[in-house]
Design a protein around this motif. Structure first.
Motif, mmCIF file in Angstrom:
data_model
loop_
_atom_site.group_PDB
_atom_site.id
_atom_site.type_symbol
_atom_site.label_atom_id
_atom_site.label_comp_id
_atom_site.label_asym_id
_atom_site.label_seq_id
_atom_site.Cartn_x
_atom_site.Cartn_y
_atom_site.Cartn_z
ATOM 1 N N PRO A 1 25.935 36.741 35.055
ATOM 2 C CA PRO A 1 27.164 37.526 35.251
ATOM 3 C C PRO A 1 28.387 36.858 34.637
ATOM 4 O O PRO A 1 28.511 35.627 34.664
ATOM 5 C CB PRO A 1 27.287 37.612 36.779
ATOM 6 C CG PRO A 1 26.540 36.413 37.282
ATOM 7 C CD PRO A 1 25.418 36.183 36.313
ATOM 8 N N LYS A 2 29.268 37.675 34.080
ATOM 9 C CA LYS A 2 30.540 37.198 33.531
ATOM 10 C C LYS A 2 31.645 38.076 34.101
ATOM 11 O O LYS A 2 31.530 39.307 34.067
ATOM 12 C CB LYS A 2 30.515 37.263 31.999
ATOM 13 C CG LYS A 2 29.550 36.264 31.367
ATOM 14 C CD LYS A 2 29.368 36.502 29.881
ATOM 15 C CE LYS A 2 28.356 37.604 29.621
ATOM 16 N NZ LYS A 2 26.976 37.214 29.917
ATOM 17 N N THR A 3 32.685 37.446 34.634
ATOM 18 C CA THR A 3 33.756 38.185 35.287
ATOM 19 C C THR A 3 35.048 38.058 34.489
ATOM 20 O O THR A 3 35.416 36.961 34.062
ATOM 21 C CB THR A 3 33.977 37.691 36.730
ATOM 22 O OG1 THR A 3 32.754 37.835 37.461
ATOM 23 C CG2 THR A 3 35.068 38.498 37.430
ATOM 24 N N GLU B 1 39.348 43.508 38.036
ATOM 25 C CA GLU B 1 38.362 42.486 37.707
ATOM 26 C C GLU B 1 37.045 43.215 37.470
ATOM 27 O O GLU B 1 36.705 44.143 38.217
ATOM 28 C CB GLU B 1 38.215 41.452 38.821
ATOM 29 C CG GLU B 1 39.396 40.504 38.915
ATOM 30 C CD GLU B 1 39.223 39.430 39.982
ATOM 31 O OE1 GLU B 1 38.139 39.390 40.628
ATOM 32 O OE2 GLU B 1 40.165 38.649 40.186
ATOM 33 N N THR C 1 32.879 42.583 36.516
ATOM 34 C CA THR C 1 31.740 41.678 36.337
ATOM 35 C C THR C 1 30.632 42.426 35.617
ATOM 36 O O THR C 1 30.148 43.460 36.097
ATOM 37 C CB THR C 1 31.232 41.148 37.689
ATOM 38 O OG1 THR C 1 32.280 40.428 38.341
ATOM 39 C CG2 THR C 1 30.044 40.210 37.479
#
Length: 251
Positions: free
Chosen positions: A134-136, A187, A189
């Motif tokens: 995961p990248k947020t 935000e 993800t």
């Protein structure tokens, strides 16, 4: 790590010069191993057991280095570029001998968390499409981002080339008011890293990102005290959490 390696290779890897320069250090008696002056720069040594000194300075061998960089806008995520400054141009020369590279990439106009390392195995674990790390991102968006966008992202949206994204988690921090030119703050993800993916996801729902910053990658979170353009080494806890994350997500 190998049990032993050549002394000149170890010293080159720890920043004491080229192999020819290290030969000169040995020739003038500047290098010692376990208290004995070395005569041969090709001597085999054990990095963890042998005590190595150069001009009385203890040599600390590290095979890998891990840097957290807060990438600023205007810098490209590459090791070299003929037109623009690269992320490596931001790193002090004392790290030059480690041959660092960025793990993944951020667009030129995107800022935020970027990991630099020379650990190819960890980089592969974090970047492999099969691992779904995961990248947020934090973003400021033109338009009123609402629950319908949240639901669309949770299902997966179709990008301009027909690709359907994996489900993504959208958190709405503030719903903007377009009538007052007020931006939404969110935000997001994602579990993959297609080209310009976050920007294209918002385009698919009729909105445009005006500011984008990556704030997390797997368990690694951007240090809030790290200004744009600055970097620091990962703490032991951060390094181990990344490695454990990579191991856990092995395919």
């Amino acid at each position: 790590m190998k049990a032993t390696l050549r002394l000149d290779k170890l010293l080159a890897h720890t920043g004491f010069g080229t192999r020819s320069e290290i030969k000169q250090l040995v020739k003038r008696g500047a290098v010692s191993v376990n208290g004995r002056t070395v005569k041969d720069s090709g001597q085999q040594v054990h990095p963890e057991r042998d005590e190595i000194h150069v001009d009385g300075e203890p040599v600390v061998y590290r095979e890998f280095v891990y840097l957290m960089l807060n990438k600023p806008q205007g810098v490209v995520s590459a090791t070299e570029d003929t037109r623009d400054r690269t992320v490596l141009d931001l790193i002090d020369s004392r790290y030059a001998h480690f041959d660092l590279f960025p793990v993944g990439r951020l667009d030129k106009d995107t800022e935020g968390l970027l990991l630099l390392t020379n650990d190819g195995k960890l980089a592969h674990q974090l970047l492999s499409p099969r691992k779904h790390v995961p990248k947020t991102y934090y973003a400021e968006v033109e338009g009123a981002v609402d629950e319908s966008d949240k639901a669309a992202f949770a299902r997966g949206v179709t990008l301009d080339d027909g690709y359907v994204t994996m489900p993504a988690e959208l958190v709405i921090l503030h719903r903007g008011n377009p009538a007052q030119s007020e931006l939404s703050r969110i935000e997001l993800t994602i579990m993959e890293g297609k080209f310009h993916q976050v920007k294209r996801m918002f385009q698919s729902v009729g909105k445009r990102i005006v500011f984008l910053k990556r704030i997390a990658m797997g368990p690694l979170k951007l240090d809030p005290n790290l200004p744009a353009g600055k970097y620091r080494e990962l703490t032991e806890k951060e390094r181990l959490s990344l490695k454990e994350h990579g191991e856990y997500h092995k395919s």
